[in-house]
Motif scaffolding. Structure first.
Motif, short mmCIF file in Angstrom:
data_model
loop_
_atom_site.label_atom_id
_atom_site.label_comp_id
_atom_site.label_asym_id
_atom_site.label_seq_id
_atom_site.Cartn_x
_atom_site.Cartn_y
_atom_site.Cartn_z
N UNK A 191 0.83 -1.19 0.00
CA UNK A 191 0.00 0.00 0.00
C UNK A 191 0.87 1.25 0.00
N UNK A 192 0.25 2.36 -0.46
CA UNK A 192 0.99 3.62 -0.49
C UNK A 192 1.37 4.06 0.92
N UNK A 193 0.50 3.78 1.89
CA UNK A 193 0.82 4.16 3.27
C UNK A 193 2.01 3.37 3.79
N UNK A 194 2.02 2.05 3.49
CA UNK A 194 3.14 1.21 3.92
C UNK A 194 4.44 1.67 3.27
N UNK A 195 4.38 2.01 1.98
CA UNK A 195 5.58 2.49 1.28
C UNK A 195 6.07 3.79 1.89
N UNK A 196 5.14 4.67 2.25
CA UNK A 196 5.52 5.95 2.85
C UNK A 196 6.19 5.72 4.20
N UNK A 197 5.66 4.78 4.99
CA UNK A 197 6.25 4.51 6.29
C UNK A 197 7.65 3.90 6.15
N UNK A 198 7.81 3.02 5.16
CA UNK A 198 9.13 2.43 4.93
C UNK A 198 10.14 3.49 4.50
N UNK A 199 9.71 4.40 3.64
CA UNK A 199 10.60 5.49 3.24
C UNK A 199 10.93 6.37 4.43
N UNK A 200 9.94 6.59 5.31
CA UNK A 200 10.19 7.37 6.52
C UNK A 200 11.24 6.72 7.40
N UNK A 201 11.17 5.40 7.55
CA UNK A 201 12.17 4.69 8.34
C UNK A 201 13.55 4.77 7.69
N UNK A 202 13.59 4.68 6.34
CA UNK A 202 14.87 4.78 5.63
C UNK A 202 15.49 6.16 5.83
N UNK A 203 14.68 7.21 5.68
CA UNK A 203 15.19 8.57 5.88
C UNK A 203 15.62 8.77 7.32
N UNK A 204 14.86 8.20 8.25
CA UNK A 204 15.26 8.28 9.66
C UNK A 204 16.60 7.61 9.89
N UNK A 205 16.84 6.48 9.21
CA UNK A 205 18.13 5.79 9.34
C UNK A 205 19.27 6.65 8.81
N UNK A 206 19.06 7.31 7.66
CA UNK A 206 20.10 8.17 7.10
C UNK A 206 20.43 9.31 8.08
N UNK A 207 19.38 9.95 8.62
CA UNK A 207 19.61 11.01 9.60
C UNK A 207 20.33 10.49 10.82
N UNK A 208 19.92 9.32 11.30
CA UNK A 208 20.56 8.73 12.47
C UNK A 208 22.04 8.43 12.22
N UNK A 209 22.36 7.92 11.01
CA UNK A 209 23.76 7.62 10.68
C UNK A 209 24.60 8.89 10.70
N UNK A 210 24.04 9.98 10.21
CA UNK A 210 24.76 11.26 10.26
C UNK A 210 24.97 11.70 11.70
N UNK A 211 23.92 11.57 12.52
CA UNK A 211 24.04 11.95 13.93
C UNK A 211 25.04 11.06 14.66
N UNK A 212 25.22 9.82 14.17
CA UNK A 212 26.15 8.91 14.82
C UNK A 212 27.58 9.41 14.83
N UNK A 213 27.91 10.30 13.90
CA UNK A 213 29.26 10.87 13.87
C UNK A 213 29.43 12.10 14.75
N UNK A 214 28.36 12.52 15.41
CA UNK A 214 28.42 13.77 16.18
C UNK A 214 29.40 13.71 17.34
N UNK A 215 29.32 12.64 18.14
CA UNK A 215 30.18 12.57 19.32
C UNK A 215 31.67 12.44 18.96
N UNK A 216 32.05 11.54 18.04
CA UNK A 216 33.46 11.52 17.64
C UNK A 216 33.94 12.85 17.08
N UNK A 217 33.11 13.51 16.27
CA UNK A 217 33.50 14.81 15.71
C UNK A 217 33.61 15.87 16.79
N UNK A 218 32.70 15.81 17.78
CA UNK A 218 32.76 16.78 18.88
C UNK A 218 34.02 16.59 19.70
#
Length: 306
Positions: free
Chosen positions: A2-29
């Protein structure tokens, strides 16, 4: 699918990308903490982008929420995190910040109508318990001053993430974080001026790269993906992806900060990944529509465990 399921999966994927970027915050700090305050750089880049794209000012009704997000995400979180990173390793900090997903979910429940099912909460609480138990194990059964600063950073970040996610019902995620950073400029510019080295050319390469990462990716670009992900998949559900963040932090800390990754960290990672898999597959109740979101007061009542 369903389109709703696809949207939720894309939301989780984008959340993962953002999380991966945030994962470098502490080492960079850890690299940048002694060099220069990074807050204003992201704000100036945001201002330039908004001007180039000719974005209008946000509606007056949204400004209280933008200010709350600004204070939490752009001022208090970077300050508390930097102070904490002066006292603990990046890998240790990554463990403590691992409880951020459950904190964000609690705030989401307080300010929106999201009501995840019981299994979601069981898996989330289990993941958070694993994170806390590991932090206590690493600290010999006690929490340091650095831990307390990072727990405070978790609290303010959860509030900022939840309000940022809620604002994506009214404007794109990249625009939300850009306005948040622009609103912070009257505070971040003087702070940067006070911490600017007399000769910026003398700042070593690694601290400068750490500064650029924190300013441009951790405080700005990472939110493009993160806010969009929360808008598509729901604040409470997408926030659980962040339980994986400590392990990205561990890997980067080992590479850039020469920190050691021990076998217990690997075992702990397997347990947390299992809780994330359960929580993200557990569908919550209907995510609020725009009218529901805008009707919720912009004041967070005291959160209580559910």
């Amino acid at each position: 699918m369903s389109s709703r399921s696809s949207r939720e999966r894309l939301g989780l994927l984008l959340g993962f990308v953002g999380m991966a970027i945030f994962g470098g915050t502490l080492p960079a700090t850890r690299l940048a903490v002694a060099a220069i305050d990074p807050m204003a750089l992201a704000g100036l880049c945001s201002l330039a982008l908004l001007i180039v794209l000719r974005r209008p000012l946000p509606p007056r009704a949204l400004w209280p929420q933008l200010v709350i997000a600004m204070v939490c995400v752009s001022i208090l979180f970077p300050l508390l995190m930097a102070l904490g990173m002066q006292r603990v390793d990046a890998s240790h900090g990554g463990v403590v910040l691992g409880i951020l997903p459950i904190a964000t979910a609690l705030v989401a429940v307080a300010i929106t109508h999201e009501r995840p099912k019981p299994l979601f909460w069981i898996a989330s609480l289990a993941g958070a318990a694993l994170v806390i138990a590991f932090a206590l194990r690493q600290g010999g059964g006690s929490l340091s001053a650095g831990d307390l600063l990072l727990f405070a950073a978790v609290a303010v970040s959860a509030i900022g993430y939840a309000f940022s996610g809620r604002l994506t019902a009214e404007m794109p995620g990249w625009e939300v974080i850009s306005w948040v950073l622009v609103i912070a400029l009257p505070i971040s510019l003087p702070a940067t001026a006070l911490t600017l080295p007399a000769d910026i050319g003398d700042v070593p390469l690694k601290p400068m790269l750490g500064l650029l990462y924190v300013a441009l990716f951790s405080q700005w670009i990472g939110f493009f993906a993160w806010n969009a992900g929360m808008a598509m998949g729901g604040i409470a559900r997408v926030s659980q992806v962040q339980l994986l963040q400590p392990f990205i932090t561990f890997a980067l800390a080992a590479f850039f900060n020469d920190e050691t990754i021990t076998p217990p960290i690997v075992l702990f990672a397997a347990g947390v990944v299992a809780t994330v898999a359960i929580s993200t597959r557990t569908r919550g109740r209907k995510t609020p529509d725009r009218s529901e979101l805008t009707s919720v007061p912009a004041v967070i009542p005291p959160a209580t465990p559910t």
